[in-house]
Design a protein around this motif. Structure first.
Motif, PDB file in Angstrom:
ATOM      1  N   GLY A 200      49.280  18.042 136.488  1.00 13.87           N
ATOM      2  CA  GLY A 200      48.882  18.943 135.428  1.00 13.87           C
ATOM      3  C   GLY A 200      48.510  20.335 135.890  1.00 13.87           C
ATOM      4  N   ALA A 201      48.244  21.176 134.904  1.00 13.04           N
ATOM      5  CA  ALA A 201      47.757  22.531 135.162  1.00 13.04           C
ATOM      6  C   ALA A 201      46.387  22.639 134.517  1.00 13.04           C
ATOM      7  CB  ALA A 201      48.703  23.563 134.563  1.00 13.04           C
ATOM      8  N   THR A 202      45.457  23.250 135.219  1.00 11.57           N
ATOM      9  CA  THR A 202      44.077  23.333 134.752  1.00 11.57           C
ATOM     10  C   THR A 202      43.630  24.778 134.661  1.00 11.57           C
ATOM     11  OG1 THR A 202      43.518  21.202 135.737  1.00 11.57           O
ATOM     12  CG2 THR A 202      41.676  22.674 135.280  1.00 11.57           C
ATOM     13  N   LEU A 203      43.060  25.115 133.525  1.00 11.35           N
ATOM     14  CA  LEU A 203      42.502  26.449 133.345  1.00 11.35           C
ATOM     15  C   LEU A 203      40.989  26.341 133.208  1.00 11.35           C
ATOM     16  CD1 LEU A 203      43.797  29.402 131.456  1.00 11.35           C
ATOM     17  CD2 LEU A 203      41.534  28.601 130.814  1.00 11.35           C
ATOM     18  N   ASN A 204      40.294  27.117 134.007  1.00 16.30           N
ATOM     19  CA  ASN A 204      38.838  27.172 133.932  1.00 16.30           C
ATOM     20  C   ASN A 204      38.413  28.584 133.591  1.00 16.30           C
ATOM     21  OD1 ASN A 204      37.617  24.566 134.748  1.00 16.30           O
ATOM     22  ND2 ASN A 204      38.835  24.892 136.588  1.00 16.30           N
ATOM     23  N   SER A 205      37.467  28.719 132.693  1.00 16.84           N
ATOM     24  CA  SER A 205      36.935  30.045 132.375  1.00 16.84           C
ATOM     25  C   SER A 205      35.432  29.886 132.143  1.00 16.84           C
ATOM     26  CB  SER A 205      37.624  30.577 131.122  1.00 16.84           C
ATOM     27  OG  SER A 205      37.070  31.810 130.767  1.00 16.84           O
ATOM     28  N   HIS A 206      34.664  30.476 133.043  1.00 13.33           N
ATOM     29  CA  HIS A 206      33.216  30.269 132.987  1.00 13.33           C
ATOM     30  C   HIS A 206      32.467  31.586 133.032  1.00 13.33           C
ATOM     31  CE1 HIS A 206      33.421  25.912 133.454  1.00 13.33           C
ATOM     32  NE2 HIS A 206      34.447  26.146 134.244  1.00 13.33           N
ATOM     33  N   ASN A 207      31.432  31.678 132.219  1.00  6.52           N
ATOM     34  CA  ASN A 207      30.546  32.834 132.243  1.00  6.52           C
ATOM     35  C   ASN A 207      29.145  32.340 132.533  1.00  6.52           C
ATOM     36  OD1 ASN A 207      32.621  34.590 131.355  1.00  6.52           O
ATOM     37  ND2 ASN A 207      32.337  33.756 129.286  1.00  6.52           N
ATOM     38  N   GLY A 208      28.441  33.077 133.347  1.00 10.33           N
ATOM     39  CA  GLY A 208      27.099  32.616 133.685  1.00 10.33           C
ATOM     40  C   GLY A 208      26.127  33.759 133.858  1.00 10.33           C
ATOM     41  N   LEU A 209      24.880  33.374 133.957  1.00 11.84           N
ATOM     42  CA  LEU A 209      23.803  34.333 134.114  1.00 11.84           C
ATOM     43  C   LEU A 209      22.859  33.746 135.150  1.00 11.84           C
ATOM     44  CD1 LEU A 209      22.620  36.900 132.817  1.00 11.84           C
ATOM     45  CD2 LEU A 209      21.590  35.450 131.088  1.00 11.84           C
TER      46      LEU A 209
ATOM     47  N   MET B 183      24.310  38.725 126.061  1.00 10.55           N
ATOM     48  CA  MET B 183      23.947  38.484 127.455  1.00 10.55           C
ATOM     49  C   MET B 183      22.648  39.200 127.833  1.00 10.55           C
ATOM     50  SD  MET B 183      25.431  36.462 129.641  1.00 10.55           S
ATOM     51  CE  MET B 183      26.824  35.357 129.660  1.00 10.55           C
ATOM     52  N   GLU B 184      22.487  40.459 127.383  1.00  9.33           N
ATOM     53  CA  GLU B 184      21.257  41.203 127.710  1.00  9.33           C
ATOM     54  C   GLU B 184      20.041  40.487 127.139  1.00  9.33           C
ATOM     55  OE1 GLU B 184      20.400  43.685 129.764  1.00  9.33           O
ATOM     56  OE2 GLU B 184      22.461  43.466 130.477  1.00  9.33           O
ATOM     57  N   LYS B 185      20.222  39.964 125.915  1.00  9.54           N
ATOM     58  CA  LYS B 185      19.104  39.272 125.258  1.00  9.54           C
ATOM     59  C   LYS B 185      18.768  37.986 126.032  1.00  9.54           C
ATOM     60  CE  LYS B 185      17.880  37.246 120.750  1.00  9.54           C
ATOM     61  NZ  LYS B 185      18.441  35.873 120.796  1.00  9.54           N
ATOM     62  N   ARG B 186      19.823  37.248 126.388  1.00 12.58           N
ATOM     63  CA  ARG B 186      19.629  35.999 127.132  1.00 12.58           C
ATOM     64  C   ARG B 186      18.997  36.300 128.493  1.00 12.58           C
ATOM     65  NH1 ARG B 186      18.453  30.826 127.019  1.00 12.58           N
ATOM     66  NH2 ARG B 186      19.636  29.513 128.441  1.00 12.58           N
ATOM     67  N   LYS B 187      19.428  37.407 129.112  1.00 13.42           N
ATOM     68  CA  LYS B 187      18.871  37.780 130.407  1.00 13.42           C
ATOM     69  C   LYS B 187      17.370  38.052 130.274  1.00 13.42           C
ATOM     70  CE  LYS B 187      19.262  41.492 133.799  1.00 13.42           C
ATOM     71  NZ  LYS B 187      20.032  42.666 134.189  1.00 13.42           N
ATOM     72  N   ALA B 188      17.004  38.779 129.217  1.00 17.99           N
ATOM     73  CA  ALA B 188      15.589  39.078 128.991  1.00 17.99           C
ATOM     74  C   ALA B 188      14.801  37.783 128.784  1.00 17.99           C
ATOM     75  CB  ALA B 188      15.433  40.008 127.790  1.00 17.99           C
ATOM     76  N   GLU B 189      15.407  36.828 128.047  1.00 15.59           N
ATOM     77  CA  GLU B 189      14.750  35.529 127.816  1.00 15.59           C
ATOM     78  C   GLU B 189      14.494  34.798 129.130  1.00 15.59           C
ATOM     79  OE1 GLU B 189      16.990  34.446 123.606  1.00 15.59           O
ATOM     80  OE2 GLU B 189      17.247  33.133 125.351  1.00 15.59           O
ATOM     81  N   LEU B 190      15.531  34.772 129.974  1.00 15.40           N
ATOM     82  CA  LEU B 190      15.406  34.042 131.240  1.00 15.40           C
ATOM     83  C   LEU B 190      14.423  34.737 132.181  1.00 15.40           C
ATOM     84  CD1 LEU B 190      19.079  32.857 131.940  1.00 15.40           C
ATOM     85  CD2 LEU B 190      17.210  31.593 130.890  1.00 15.40           C
ATOM     86  N   GLN B 191      14.396  36.080 132.139  1.00 14.60           N
ATOM     87  CA  GLN B 191      13.434  36.805 132.974  1.00 14.60           C
ATOM     88  C   GLN B 191      12.017  36.488 132.520  1.00 14.60           C
ATOM     89  OE1 GLN B 191      14.627  40.968 133.219  1.00 14.60           O
ATOM     90  NE2 GLN B 191      16.010  40.468 134.901  1.00 14.60           N
ATOM     91  N   GLN B 192      11.865  36.413 131.194  1.00 20.55           N
ATOM     92  CA  GLN B 192      10.549  36.067 130.650  1.00 20.55           C
ATOM     93  C   GLN B 192      10.148  34.658 131.098  1.00 20.55           C
ATOM     94  OE1 GLN B 192       8.625  38.300 128.998  1.00 20.55           O
ATOM     95  NE2 GLN B 192       7.038  36.739 129.305  1.00 20.55           N
ATOM     96  N   LEU B 193      11.144  33.759 131.033  1.00 19.66           N
ATOM     97  CA  LEU B 193      10.896  32.368 131.439  1.00 19.66           C
ATOM     98  C   LEU B 193      10.419  32.312 132.894  1.00 19.66           C
ATOM     99  CD1 LEU B 193      13.317  29.467 130.588  1.00 19.66           C
ATOM    100  CD2 LEU B 193      12.438  29.660 132.886  1.00 19.66           C
ATOM    101  N   ILE B 194      11.087  33.076 133.765  1.00 18.26           N
ATOM    102  CA  ILE B 194      10.706  33.120 135.188  1.00 18.26           C
ATOM    103  C   ILE B 194       9.287  33.678 135.331  1.00 18.26           C
ATOM    104  CG2 ILE B 194      11.171  34.257 137.396  1.00 18.26           C
ATOM    105  CD1 ILE B 194      13.269  32.284 137.063  1.00 18.26           C
ATOM    106  N   ASN B 195       9.014  34.774 134.645  1.00 21.16           N
ATOM    107  CA  ASN B 195       7.683  35.381 134.745  1.00 21.16           C
ATOM    108  C   ASN B 195       6.589  34.422 134.280  1.00 21.16           C
ATOM    109  OD1 ASN B 195       8.137  37.872 135.966  1.00 21.16           O
ATOM    110  ND2 ASN B 195       8.858  38.770 134.040  1.00 21.16           N
ATOM    111  N   ASP B 196       6.836  33.728 133.175  1.00 24.02           N
ATOM    112  CA  ASP B 196       5.855  32.762 132.658  1.00 24.02           C
ATOM    113  C   ASP B 196       5.622  31.650 133.681  1.00 24.02           C
ATOM    114  OD1 ASP B 196       5.838  34.258 130.402  1.00 24.02           O
ATOM    115  OD2 ASP B 196       6.926  32.812 129.141  1.00 24.02           O
ATOM    116  N   LEU B 197       6.740  31.206 134.242  1.00 24.28           N
ATOM    117  CA  LEU B 197       6.680  30.093 135.173  1.00 24.28           C
ATOM    118  C   LEU B 197       5.932  30.487 136.458  1.00 24.28           C
ATOM    119  CD1 LEU B 197       9.782  27.950 135.866  1.00 24.28           C
ATOM    120  CD2 LEU B 197       8.534  28.912 137.747  1.00 24.28           C
ATOM    121  N   LEU B 198       6.185  31.697 136.953  1.00 24.38           N
ATOM    122  CA  LEU B 198       5.483  32.158 138.153  1.00 24.38           C
ATOM    123  C   LEU B 198       3.986  32.277 137.853  1.00 24.38           C
ATOM    124  CD1 LEU B 198       8.010  34.870 139.452  1.00 24.38           C
ATOM    125  CD2 LEU B 198       7.633  32.568 140.370  1.00 24.38           C
TER     126      LEU B 198
END
Lengths: 441, 480
Positions: A151-160, A1-16
């Motif tokens: 029915g019964a529904t199970l959702n499990s989501h992780n996001g950044l 997650m930390e690595k992905r976060k750094a990637e996305l922050q870089q993406l935002i910085n490049d885009l700005l």
């Protein structure tokens, strides 16, 4: 997650940077990346298994006071380039708007505490299926009148989520959200009814037990069987906590900046005036650890704070982002993106106590339709629930409506129950309202 | 191979280096023992929106949505995965995830082939560049101006213009290979009027599977502005609505949301296969008055709810749901049709590649009867005449449905008298339809703004009906 976060922050910085290169005087961007599992079991068998994986990027550019926006679900360099270009192109055609622009730089959040929102739930697909089956089985076996299941529904989501703007603000945090729900169908004679229950948390191990979720779903369904109509009349009404959430949301909708500057609210010019009885306090607490709506900055990067909206029944604050604030000549309240962990104070009575206090009237457990007019406050909804006499539930009712005006309903609030609905970013107990018009047979 | 398939392949597959044989190979990997059906759904969409507010062009936005959904079905089980990256390794990973719904089985070879295209209901156009940016802005300004010119009590006007260009490509292990190019445009006007301390709102709009110049023809867009103001001004005069059971006359067109809620959802195949609908097991029975014939028709040219093919590649149809009051048909996608041993009716729809298809409505409407509208109103002693509605909702299990009137009038002694405030109407689908006693000869379809939500998925739909009378519905007003 930390690595992905750094990637996305870089993406935002490049885009700005790219937006600036294309001539934007300011820009902001948000990106989210979510992955998860969503599965449903029905009649004891797996019905669907969905592997979800959603990306989204949104960018807004400002050329002076002109604004352009664009978004994409495709995060390839080509799509991102097209997106920035599209936003810049749109900004050539929108009008000068003196109120547009980033939130003020000195309001940017500088303290970004870890609010403990990320708790991945380590379980295999097989374990998740077992959990859902256990939930649905508990519902189906509770009573022979439960004859079918959705029915019964199970959702499990992780996001950044990562947000940045050209003030130099950049923030990002991972989060998780897990839920288990169950819906079953009951039948008695020719009355067929369905109802559901669910549990929701940032942490998998904080969910209610699957058996409990199933049993409550079945109990709620059984309780509705053989529902009848009641005659048209005026009577007091208790909104059960899970539907009272909607009333609190309507109140928030009416003090939202966008509704106010458009004059599309029944609460125009009510700041400093009593709009609830004096016992009512409503506030938000954005920094609650593990809170469903917690965030240390809003969707413009503005620092969030604990805030009172209602004190002693009086409206203390609107819900503003920087645009609406400028339109109204005010200061943003750090509510771009909405309110965060809103809560109304409870009185002394639980739901049973509330019904006793009501004595004779309607307990509403389901609302149907969109009959809420935010301009006038006129309120007319389809409902299902229970008729109460001598403070005790007598029988289920359906195919009736309740109507009134939200302003009168808020002033007519008699008591808020201790039975807090905690599965929502807006939390309340049940509401007892002095009187509403019930239309029936 | 149809032109549409070729265009879709060039739009979606070619830029990422995929060819038709890659689809054959991926589908081959999805086959095996226990697999009853599997499909790939590729989508590439561009959406554009403009908002005018306070007399200025406030927002302009562009959205890209692109990806592929992969579905594998075994009996009643469905495995599903999707990706917004259209690279082969990513797609294969998604395919493996979807395929995990069944164990074992050997790959078989699949050969997909383009099918003959049914009649094209709309041109394969991209509406986004059909007007220049300057022309779009000019259109918004003229609509704003038209609304403000109607009456000095108009205080706020919000105009939005949305266009979408949606390209889809479907391939399935049953050999299906089909594509569609779906233009969709929409224009909405929302006004707020003020008189003394009283404020009211009105809104109107329209849309179609056309180019943006659709709004310029016949002064359509300006007509929406006039209509929104008219509604808002009527509401300024509205008195409290009545409460209780009474006869209700519904106007033609958009009030057809009644049919969408009261019978439409309850006749979708999935609910009936599972037996959770109030209409389950009632095929061939009388479920409505004999004057009622209701169809779901995806084949109307240019309509918002129309589709050349559904999202499973099946050509859309005109399906009779209720004929002279008798329940005749359900709306089916392939999955529910197979399990119920019938044919798909071309109603398999999905919001996007990231959602599973299910049976959904297209354009749902009631065929005209023989009464002139005036005759219907004259037949009511005391009741409600409702001509415009917000949304509706239904509980398909109990059959209870609601829909909320935004423009309504009292009928007194056979005459339309005073306007009343908006109120929610509630009824029970199978019951309410048996209480339809008069059907007008003035069938009208809505202007093209309908959105239907089901299990979190939104799709564009149409509704319509002639003027009709329901002998008794509950009106949720405040006046006893």
């Amino acid at each position: 997650m930390e690595k992905r976060k750094a990637e996305l922050q870089q993406l935002i910085n490049d885009l700005l940077g790219e937006a600036k290169r294309q001539g934007a005087s300011a820009a902001e961007a948000a990106v989210s990346s979510d992955a998860g599992l969503s599965l449903t079991v029905r009649m004891g068998e797996t019905e669907t298994i969905e592997h979800t994986r959603d990306n989204g990027l949104g960018v807004t550019v400002y050329f002076g006071q002109r604004k352009g926006s664009a978004s994409t679900s495709d995060l390839s360099p080509q799509a991102i380039k097209e997106t920035v270009e599209a936003a810049c192109n749109f900004a050539r055609y929108t009008s000068e708007d003196p109120c547009s622009g980033l939130a003020d730089a000195d309001l940017m959040a500088t303290n970004l505490p870890d609010l403990q929102l990320y708790h991945p739930w380590k379980q295999s697909v097989e374990q998740a299926i077992d959990l859902a089956i256990c939930c649905e089985t508990a519902a189906r076996e509770l009573d022979p009148r439960i004859i079918n299941s959705e029915g019964a529904t199970l959702n499990s989501h992780n996001g950044l989520q990562v947000y940045g703007n050209t003030h130099g603000f950049i923030g990002g945090y991972p989060s998780s959200r897990h839920s288990l729900s169950c819906a079953v169908v009951g039948k008695q004679d020719d009355s067929m009814q369905r109802d559901y229950w669910y549990t929701l948390s940032r942490q998998g191990d904080q969910l209610e037990s699957p058996e409990h979720v199933g049993e409550v779903a079945a109990q709620r369904t059984i309780a509705r069987l053989k529902a009848r109509q009641i005659p048209t009349q005026q009577a007091p009404v208790v909104f059960q906590a899970d539907v009272a959430v909607g009333l609190l949301r309507s109140f928030i909708g009416a003090i939202r900046g966008s509704a106010l500057y458009r004059k599309a609210s029944f609460l125009l010019d009510h700041l400093g005036k009593p709009i609830f009885p004096a016992f009512v306090e409503i506030h938000e607490e954005p920094h609650l650890p593990m809170g469903l709506a917690s965030a240390s900055y809003d969707s413009e990067g503005v620092a969030t704070h604990r805030r009172d909206f209602i004190r002693n029944g009086v409206l203390e604050s609107y819900v503003l982002d920087s645009y609406a604030a400028r339109k109204l000549g005010m200061q943003t309240t750090g509510n771009a993106g909405g309110v965060r962990n809103l809560r109304i104070n409870s009185g002394e009575l639980d739901r049973v106590g509330l019904l006793k206090k009501m004595d004779r009237g309607l307990l509403v457990t389901e609302l149907m339709g969109q009959g809420v007019n935010m301009v006038t406050g006129d309120y007319s909804r389809g409902v299902a629930g229970f008729w109460v006499e001598n403070g005790v539930v007598q029988y289920p009712v359906e195919e009736i409506t309740i109507a009134g005006n939200l302003r009168d309903m808020m002033l007519g609030l008699q008591e808020v129950g201790t039975d807090l609905e905690t599965r929502s970013s807006v939390q309340t107990g049940s509401w007892l309202i002095d009187k509403m018009m019930i239309a029936g047979e | 191979m149809s032109d549409l398939i070729q265009i879709a392949q060039e739009t979606i597959l070619a830029p990422v280096g995929l060819v038709e044989q890659d689809l054959d190979r991926m589908l081959g990997e999805l086959t095996g023992s226990g697999v009853d059906a599997a499909d790939l759904y590729f989508q590439s969409s561009r959406l554009e929106s403009w908002v005018l507010e306070d007399g200025i062009i406030k927002e302009g936005a562009h959205n890209i949505e692109q990806g592929a959904g992969i579905r594998v079905i075994s009996g009643e089980k469905t495995g599903f995965a999707y990706s917004d990256e259209l690279q082969l390794p990513t797609l294969q990973e998604a395919a493996r995830a979807a395929r995990a719904i069944t164990r074992g089985g050997a790959d078989q070879s699949v050969r997909i082939a383009g099918m003959p295209m049914p009649k094209q209901l709309y041109a394969p156009i991209n509406p986004l560049p059909s007007l220049s940016e300057i022309e779009k802005i000019d259109l918004l300004r003229r609509v704003d101006n038209e609304a403000r010119q109607q009456d000095s009590r108009v205080k706020q006007v919000i105009v939005s213009l949305v266009g979408a260009h949606d390209v889809v490509l479907v391939a399935a292990i049953d050999g299906t290979l089909n594509a569609d190019i779906r233009p969709l445009i929409r224009l909405n006007v929302h006004v707020i009027v003020e008189q003394g301390s009283r404020r009211e709102q009105g809104s109107s709009g329209g849309g179609a599977r056309e180019n943006f110049d659709y709004f310029l023809h016949e002064e359509r867009a300006l007509g929406y502005a006039r209509e929104a103001v008219r509604q808002a001004l009527v509401n300024l005069e509205a008195v409290d609505a009545p409460a209780g059971a009474m006869p209700v006359v519904l106007g033609p067109g958009w009030p057809g949301v009644l049919l969408h809620e009261a019978v439409g959802h309850g006749l979708e195949g999935d609910f009936n296969r599972k037996g959770t609908s109030a209409f389950s097991g009632r095929m061939g029975e009388q479920v409505a008055a004999t004057c009622c014939t209701v169809v779901d028709d995806g084949t109307l040219p240019g309509r918002r709810g129309s589709l050349n093919i559904d999202d499973e590649g099946t050509p859309s149809q005109n399906t009779v749901l209720i004929e002279n009051g008798i329940l005749k048909g359900y709306m089916q996608d392939k999955h529910n049709a197979r399990l119920m041993k019938v044919d798909s009716t071309g109603n398999g729809r999905r919001e996007s590649y990231a959602h599973l298809p299910m049976p959904r409505m297209t354009n749902t409407y009631m065929l005209p009867g023989e009464h002139v509208p005036e005759e219907i109103i004259a037949s009511v002693d005391k009741g409600l005449y409702a001509v415009n509605f917000g949304g509706g909702q239904v509980d398909i299990t109990s059959g209870r449905f609601v829909f909320s009137a935004s423009e309504a009038y009292l009928i007194e002694n056979g005459k339309v008298t005073r306007p009343v405030k908006g109120a929610t109407l509630i009824g029970n689908g199978p019951e309410a339809m048996t209480k339809v006693s008069m059907v007008g000869n003035d069938l009208k379809l809505d202007a093209g703004v309908g959105v239907c939500g089901k299990e979190g998925q939104s799709v564009p739909v149409g509704v319509g009906q002639p003027t009709l009378k329901v002998d008794e519905l509950i009106v949720g007003g405040t006046e006893q």
